[in-house]
Every structure is written in structure tokens, then in C-alpha cells.
Design a protein around this motif. Structure first.
Motif, PDB file in Angstrom:
ATOM      1  N   LEU A 124       0.806  -1.214   0.000  1.00 15.13           N
ATOM      2  CA  LEU A 124       0.000   0.000   0.000  1.00 15.13           C
ATOM      3  C   LEU A 124       0.842   1.269   0.000  1.00 15.13           C
ATOM      4  O   LEU A 124       1.819   1.380   0.734  1.00 15.13           O
ATOM      5  CB  LEU A 124      -0.901  -0.001   1.250  1.00 15.13           C
ATOM      6  CG  LEU A 124      -1.681   1.280   1.557  1.00 15.13           C
ATOM      7  CD1 LEU A 124      -2.813   1.469   0.550  1.00 15.13           C
ATOM      8  CD2 LEU A 124      -2.226   1.233   2.977  1.00 15.13           C
ATOM      9  N   ALA A 141      -0.796  -4.892  -2.464  1.00 17.47           N
ATOM     10  CA  ALA A 141      -1.930  -4.048  -2.836  1.00 17.47           C
ATOM     11  C   ALA A 141      -2.305  -4.309  -4.286  1.00 17.47           C
ATOM     12  O   ALA A 141      -1.442  -4.473  -5.146  1.00 17.47           O
ATOM     13  CB  ALA A 141      -1.585  -2.575  -2.640  1.00 17.47           C
ATOM     14  N   ARG A 151      -5.074   1.123  -5.524  1.00  9.87           N
ATOM     15  CA  ARG A 151      -4.447  -0.128  -5.098  1.00  9.87           C
ATOM     16  C   ARG A 151      -4.505  -0.233  -3.575  1.00  9.87           C
ATOM     17  O   ARG A 151      -3.939   0.603  -2.860  1.00  9.87           O
ATOM     18  CB  ARG A 151      -3.004  -0.201  -5.589  1.00  9.87           C
ATOM     19  CG  ARG A 151      -2.885  -0.155  -7.115  1.00  9.87           C
ATOM     20  CD  ARG A 151      -1.447  -0.290  -7.566  1.00  9.87           C
ATOM     21  NE  ARG A 151      -0.894  -1.599  -7.229  1.00  9.87           N
ATOM     22  CZ  ARG A 151      -1.021  -2.675  -8.000  1.00  9.87           C
ATOM     23  NH1 ARG A 151      -1.668  -2.603  -9.148  1.00  9.87           N
ATOM     24  NH2 ARG A 151      -0.497  -3.828  -7.628  1.00  9.87           N
ATOM     25  N   ILE A 152      -5.211  -1.255  -3.094  1.00  8.75           N
ATOM     26  CA  ILE A 152      -5.382  -1.482  -1.661  1.00  8.75           C
ATOM     27  C   ILE A 152      -5.123  -2.958  -1.347  1.00  8.75           C
ATOM     28  O   ILE A 152      -5.294  -3.817  -2.205  1.00  8.75           O
ATOM     29  CB  ILE A 152      -6.804  -1.102  -1.189  1.00  8.75           C
ATOM     30  CG1 ILE A 152      -7.859  -1.928  -1.942  1.00  8.75           C
ATOM     31  CG2 ILE A 152      -7.039   0.402  -1.342  1.00  8.75           C
ATOM     32  CD1 ILE A 152      -9.279  -1.743  -1.444  1.00  8.75           C
ATOM     33  N   PRO A 153      -4.736  -3.272  -0.105  1.00 11.26           N
ATOM     34  CA  PRO A 153      -4.608  -4.680   0.289  1.00 11.26           C
ATOM     35  C   PRO A 153      -5.962  -5.232   0.726  1.00 11.26           C
ATOM     36  O   PRO A 153      -6.894  -4.477   1.028  1.00 11.26           O
ATOM     37  CB  PRO A 153      -3.639  -4.613   1.468  1.00 11.26           C
ATOM     38  CG  PRO A 153      -3.885  -3.258   2.075  1.00 11.26           C
ATOM     39  CD  PRO A 153      -4.239  -2.349   0.936  1.00 11.26           C
TER      40      PRO A 153
END
Length: 266
Positions: free
Chosen positions: A20, A77, A124-126
């Protein structure tokens, strides 16, 4: 057009890529609030697992979600449109959209989140576990926590066109359009119509409500429809074959409520 979506409880994990980068997320005005939620969530989950499970409402079988949250800062991410799964997102089918529809989705869709506030499908995220209904020990109920930051950021993000609100009640609590934006907002309810002993009976569906909303958004995107108002949305949906019932609110600064009536649920 801005389409407000709920996230999904289920999220895709794994893959490869960089971790991230909070500064890269859309809606930078939410950065401070995101940092505070992320910090408390990671600290909570890195400590007492039982307390973390209690706060997050997780069963014994979901204890792995606590460890996942504890490692959010270093986790892979991926675009939010790939992370969120479930009925609505399966029906929406972002990955299979034609190029023009995909570009419109990236511009129009905004996914609400207990952790991030709201993100674009390209952010973009986990993978994480933290619903808007969670009450963190220090920050409190997340639905209430996000109202201040959202009120300062979302009116501008809504632009000057239609706001199509497909969120569930927990996520809708984080931001309710007011004033001028409210007048160009439409909420959608899906009703199942069936004949019982010669009399029409209608009921609110849940699981299939999500699927219908996903298909509805996909159909609008594929058609390249960009309605500028709730009235234009009604026309666009009817042109796409949906049975829509709507009544303009008595006051201009009130959201429209639309009923999409289906006779088959799938």
C-alpha cells in the motif's frame, strides 16, 4: 455520473505487487482520516486477538482476518476493483467490460469502505476486514467517524451530474448528500414482484438485490449511458429494459427514490 457502491465482505487476497502507498489513493482529502483508522486497526489486530475479533465481529473461523489486518502496511496491494468480490461485483464483472465501459467505470465508480472511507476501483489497496459498522475503541463508530471527512470531500467529488447511490444503509450513513447534490441523487431499491392467488405481492430482496444492482451498473456502463439527473436515469434504465417506478420528490433538494421491479430473481 458518480456511482456509490458498498464494498464486499469477501475480498480477494494474494497476488503480487507493491504494498500500500496511502498517498496514491484517490480523494486525498481523506488521507488524514484514513491514516488514523489504519493505525488503530493495525495496532488492535497486532495485539489481543480475542479483543480484535470482538471489535470486528469475527468468529473463530475468521481469526485469520485479524492477522491479515495486522500486516496491512506490508501486504500486497491490488486495484480495488480486483480486491472486492461477492454478488454485486460478480454481476458487475469489471474485468470483462469492453474498453470504453471499463474507462467509464474507472471514472464513475466509488466504493465506500470502513477503512479507506471511499476509493476508486483503480486505487491499489490490500485485502482487509473492517466494515463500516465497526466501533473502534479510540475512534468510535466508523459510520459516524467518516461523516466529517466525507462532508468536506464528497460534494466536490460528486461533480455536477447524477449521483447514483447503491450503498447499503451502513455505508450510506457515512455520507448523505445534502443541498444541491441531493437533488441530483437517486437511490435504488429492488423489489421482487410475484402473483399469489391472483394478487401481486412485492418483497424486498437481499442477495438478489446485490446481483440486480451489479447488472444494472454494468448495463449502464456498456451502453455508455451517462445520465445527468435522476429523471434521465429513469429513462436510461427503461431503455435498457428495466421496470422502474419513480416519483420526483416534492422538494428540489431531496434525493429521488427509484424502485426496480423484477419478476425473476437470479
Amino acid at each position: 455520473m458518480l456511482v456509490l457502491l458498498p464494498p464486499s465482505e469477501g475480498k480477494a487476497a494474494g497476488g503480487s505487487g507493491a504494498p500500500l502507498k496511502p498517498e496514491s489513493l484517490s480523494l486525498p482529502g481523506l488521507a488524514g482520516a484514513r491514516a488514523a483508522v489504519l493505525e488503530e486497526l493495525v495496532e488492535l489486530c497486532a495485539g489481543d486477538e480475542l479483543k480484535a475479533r470482538e471489535v470486528l465481529g469475527l468468529s473463530e473461523g475468521l481469526r485469520g482476518e485479524v492477522a491479515k489486518n495486522a500486516g496491512l502496511r506490508d501486504a500486497v496491494a491490488r486495484p480495488a476493483g480486483e480486491v472486492y468480490t461477492g454478488v454485486l461485483y460478480d454481476a458487475l464483472g469489471l474485468a470483462s467490460l469492453p474498453a470504453a465501459a471499463r474507462a467509464l467505470a474507472e471514472e464513475s465508480l466509488l466504493v465506500f469502505s470502513g477503512l479507506w472511507g471511499a476509493v476508486r476501483v483503480t486505487d491499489r489497496i490490500p485485502s482487509y476486514r473492517c466494515s463500516m459498522g465497526v466501533k473502534l475503541p479510540a475512534l468510535g463508530a466508523l459510520g459516524a467517524y467518516w461523516r466529517g471527512p466525507m462532508a468536506s470531500v464528497l460534494p466536490e467529488a460528486s461533480g455536477d451530474g447524477l449521483v447514483l447511490d447503491l450503498r447499503s444503509s451502513a455505508y450510506a450513513s457515512a455520507w448523505k448528500p445534502k443541498g444541491e447534490p441531493a437533488g441530483r441523487t437517486a437511490t435504488v431499491r429492488v423489489l421482487h414482484s410475484q402473483m399469489v392467488d391472483g394478487v401481486e405481492k412485492r418483497s424486498v430482496v437481499s442477495h438478489f438485490n446485490k446481483a440486480t444492482k451489479g447488472r444494472l451498473v454494468r448495463d449502464l456502463l456498456v451502453a455508455g449511458a451517462v445520465p445527468a439527473s435522476p429523471a434521465e436515469l429513469v429513462t436510461a434504465l427503461r431503455d435498457l429494459g428495466y421496470a422502474v417506478e419513480a416519483e420526483a420528490p416534492a422538494k428540489p433538494a431531496k434525493a429521488w427514490s427509484l424502485d426496480v421491479v423484477v419478476t425473476q430473481i437470479h
